[in-house]
Scaffold this active site. Structure first.
Site, PDB file in Angstrom:
ATOM      1  N   GLN A 103      89.136  61.946   3.737  1.00 29.62           N
ATOM      2  CA  GLN A 103      89.946  62.887   4.511  1.00 29.62           C
ATOM      3  C   GLN A 103      89.141  64.073   5.047  1.00 29.62           C
ATOM      4  O   GLN A 103      89.713  64.940   5.714  1.00 29.62           O
ATOM      5  CB  GLN A 103      91.109  63.413   3.650  1.00 29.62           C
ATOM      6  CG  GLN A 103      92.091  62.351   3.225  1.00 29.62           C
ATOM      7  CD  GLN A 103      92.921  61.800   4.386  1.00 29.62           C
ATOM      8  OE1 GLN A 103      93.038  62.412   5.440  1.00 29.62           O
ATOM      9  NE2 GLN A 103      93.492  60.626   4.195  1.00 29.62           N
ATOM     10  N   CYS A 116      99.637  56.858  -2.346  1.00 21.75           N
ATOM     11  CA  CYS A 116      98.587  56.380  -3.273  1.00 21.75           C
ATOM     12  C   CYS A 116      98.101  57.492  -4.188  1.00 21.75           C
ATOM     13  O   CYS A 116      96.898  57.545  -4.520  1.00 21.75           O
ATOM     14  CB  CYS A 116      97.406  55.754  -2.525  1.00 21.75           C
ATOM     15  SG  CYS A 116      97.863  54.327  -1.548  1.00 21.75           S
ATOM     16  N   HIS A 134      93.221  60.125  -4.866  1.00 19.77           N
ATOM     17  CA  HIS A 134      93.830  58.896  -4.326  1.00 19.77           C
ATOM     18  C   HIS A 134      93.571  57.774  -5.349  1.00 19.77           C
ATOM     19  O   HIS A 134      92.565  57.801  -6.054  1.00 19.77           O
ATOM     20  CB  HIS A 134      93.112  58.583  -3.002  1.00 19.77           C
ATOM     21  CG  HIS A 134      93.692  57.463  -2.201  1.00 19.77           C
ATOM     22  ND1 HIS A 134      93.461  56.137  -2.494  1.00 19.77           N
ATOM     23  CD2 HIS A 134      94.485  57.463  -1.104  1.00 19.77           C
ATOM     24  CE1 HIS A 134      94.081  55.377  -1.598  1.00 19.77           C
ATOM     25  NE2 HIS A 134      94.714  56.162  -0.744  1.00 19.77           N
ATOM     26  N   LYS A 148      89.743  56.002   9.724  1.00 22.28           N
ATOM     27  CA  LYS A 148      90.385  57.324   9.760  1.00 22.28           C
ATOM     28  C   LYS A 148      89.648  58.267  10.712  1.00 22.28           C
ATOM     29  O   LYS A 148      90.025  59.426  10.851  1.00 22.28           O
ATOM     30  CB  LYS A 148      90.401  57.929   8.349  1.00 22.28           C
ATOM     31  CG  LYS A 148      91.296  57.165   7.361  1.00 22.28           C
ATOM     32  CD  LYS A 148      91.312  57.857   6.027  1.00 22.28           C
ATOM     33  CE  LYS A 148      91.816  56.990   4.898  1.00 22.28           C
ATOM     34  NZ  LYS A 148      93.261  56.772   4.910  1.00 22.28           N
ATOM     35  N   ASP A 191      84.760  61.589  -2.529  1.00 22.67           N
ATOM     36  CA  ASP A 191      85.616  60.806  -1.649  1.00 22.67           C
ATOM     37  C   ASP A 191      85.812  61.629  -0.377  1.00 22.67           C
ATOM     38  O   ASP A 191      86.528  62.629  -0.379  1.00 22.67           O
ATOM     39  CB  ASP A 191      86.947  60.550  -2.373  1.00 22.67           C
ATOM     40  CG  ASP A 191      87.986  59.900  -1.472  1.00 22.67           C
ATOM     41  OD1 ASP A 191      87.746  59.778  -0.260  1.00 22.67           O
ATOM     42  OD2 ASP A 191      89.048  59.522  -2.005  1.00 22.67           O
TER      43      ASP A 191
HETATM   44  N1  PLP Z   1      90.717  58.446  -0.492  1.00 25.54           N
HETATM   45  C1  PLP Z   1      91.557  59.202   0.212  1.00 25.54           C
HETATM   46  C2  PLP Z   1      91.588  60.679  -0.025  1.00 25.54           C
HETATM   47  C3  PLP Z   1      92.397  58.612   1.158  1.00 25.54           C
HETATM   48  O1  PLP Z   1      93.247  59.370   1.860  1.00 25.54           O
HETATM   49  C4  PLP Z   1      92.313  57.226   1.355  1.00 25.54           C
HETATM   50  C5  PLP Z   1      93.209  56.547   2.323  1.00 25.54           C
HETATM   51  O2  PLP Z   1      94.299  56.967   2.591  1.00 25.54           O
HETATM   52  C6  PLP Z   1      91.414  56.483   0.611  1.00 25.54           C
HETATM   53  C7  PLP Z   1      90.620  57.137  -0.306  1.00 25.54           C
HETATM   54  C8  PLP Z   1      91.283  55.020   0.748  1.00 25.54           C
HETATM   55  O3  PLP Z   1      90.828  54.678   2.010  1.00 25.54           O
HETATM   56  P1  PLP Z   1      90.719  53.151   2.422  1.00 25.54           P
HETATM   57  O4  PLP Z   1      92.097  52.569   2.272  1.00 25.54           O
HETATM   58  O5  PLP Z   1      90.265  53.189   3.827  1.00 25.54           O
HETATM   59  O6  PLP Z   1      89.766  52.507   1.498  1.00 25.54           O
END
Ligand code: PLP
Length: 412
Positions: free
Chosen positions: A207, A370, A127, A230, A204
């Site tokens: 998910q 993203c 992401h 989430k 990260d």
């Molecule tokens: N990393 C992953 C794999 C994501 O799916 C997301 C959000 O969609 C993020 C990071 C970023 O999350 P946040 O917008 O809550 O910071």
């Protein structure tokens, strides 16, 4: 709170007020939990209770309300620590979201530890929030970025590790589960290899933490970032977990109130963990509600949640494979992936697919999610993504498949 002896999706659905509404006589099939989940009554009530009954700033007041708020805020930290198997709740830093947690590591650990010529290993499926902070860090320090590729089914090319991982690699940052491909990465194996060359491993978990049991000890990483929104909690609250020794050696990220011991005119000394990384007034009610979300998910059981999602995923893959002209991305095996399913439909732009589904009150996401480098690699500008959670049913999958058939017929 509901006691669930077995996974009772209809009982779970009743806990989510938003799922009770209909649009044009159609119930909501919410298939965008990968972007942000819906919230159960227990979490909404917890947030409301804070604002109605004991709203006050934390760690400051000596009066009863503030003490109650502080107690609840710190108790929530303990719940989060237990939820992910942290050795101590001091290792849990509240942030705004995954993005801020990853930026914290990049600025603080990265700024203190990286030299020109050092290497940072990422993967092509990250992401943007697990790419851009490292690019910025590389620009500031003169470090270089490497990327692990993926195979035809969207699994990491572990065969590239020997070539891409060297004693120059100081940090490896990867997602536990891809938000597009659904791929669950073998973090433990990669972390062991990374540690063997002395690199620090950042995961990260945006998910994965909401969808499966995640234990930081078993995962073998050094930092884990995830977002409350989430996983049934409100927006505005996220978590950075880090190994205590690493966090203790890191300089603060933001300066201000609450993160200091003594402030003099020219310099300051900093508070111990976790306060050192929580400058300013935090998202108090949101953190407390994240604790309630951890309770809620734990009561259902993360194994049970994962099992439910695997079953839905298998059904979704079967139904979607039968749609003519539909290309699915990500691993075919449900053992290797989570329940986020991205696809393209021949001759129909992903945004049109999403708009037609919206007409059926089926909420999905369309775009690059993203992950522009990943979409470039997949050679598609955009995909449509359906992502599943505890409250989704086989009927939601049927409505998705029917909506896709409708889109195909409209554009035929
Ligand atoms: N990393 C992953 C794999 C994501 O799916 C997301 C959000 O969609 C993020 C990071 C970023 O999350 P946040 O917008 O809550 O910071």
């Amino acid at each position: 709170m509901t006691t669930l002896t077995q996974f009772d999706v209809l009982a779970i659905r009743r806990e989510f007020p938003i799922l009770q509404q209909e649009v044009n006589g159609k119930p909501l099939a919410f298939l965008d939990s990968g972007a942000s989940s819906q919230k159960p009554r227990q979490v909404i009530d917890c947030l409301e209770d804070y604002y109605k009954r004991y709203n006050a700033n934390v760690h400051r007041g000596v009066y009863k309300l503030s003490e109650e708020a502080t107690f609840a805020y710190e108790r929530a930290r303990g719940k989060v620590a237990r939820f992910i198997g942290a050795a101590s709740q001091r290792e849990v830093i509240f942030t705004r979201n995954t993005t801020e947690a990853l930026n914290l590591v990049a600025y603080s650990w990265g700024g203190a530890n990286l030299q020109p010529g050092d290497r940072i290993l990422l993967t092509i499926m990250e992401h943007h929030s697990n790419i851009v902070p490292w690019q910025q860090l590389a620009q500031r320090t003169g470090a270089k970025l490497d990327y692990l590729g993926i195979d035809g089914e969207g699994r990491l090319r572990l065969d590239e590790l020997d070539q891409k991982l060297s004693e120059r690699t100081k940090l490896v940052a990867l997602t536990h589960q891809s938000n597009v491909l659904g791929t669950i990465n073998p973090v433990r194996a990669i972390a062991d290899r990374a540690h063997a060359v002395g690199a620090v491993v950042v995961v990260d978990g945006a998910q994965s933490v909401p969808h499966m049991p995640v234990d930081v000890q078993a995962l073998g990483c050094d930092f884990l970032a995830f977002s409350g929104h989430k996983m049934c909690a409100p927006t505005g609250i996220g978590v950075l977990w880090g190994r205590r020794a690493l966090l203790e050696a890191m300089p603060p990220f933001l300066g201000g109130g609450s993160m200091i011991k003594v402030v003099e005119l020219e310099q300051s000394t900093y508070a111990d963990l976790p306060a050192r990384f929580e400058a300013g007034t935090p998202a108090i009610g949101e953190a407390i509600a994240l604790g309630a979300a951890c309770d809620y998910l734990s009561e259902i059981g993360m194994e049970a949640i994962h099992g439910h999602e695997v079953e839905l995923l298998a059904y979704a893959l079967e139904r979607l494979s039968a749609v003519e002209g539909l290309t699915l991305f990500g691993p075919r095996s449900v053992e290797q992936r989570g329940a986020a399913v991205s696809f393209t439909l021949d001759g129909v732009h992903p945004h049109d697919v999403a708009a037609i589904l919206d007409g059926e009150n089926v909420a999905v996401r369309a775009g690059h999610h993203c992950t522009q480098p990943l979409h470039r690699q997949l050679d598609v500008p955009a995909t449509t993504r359906a992502s599943f959670y505890i409250y989704n049913t086989h009927e939601d999958v049927d409505r998705l498949a029917a909506g896709l058939e409708k889109a195909r017929r409209m554009f035929a």
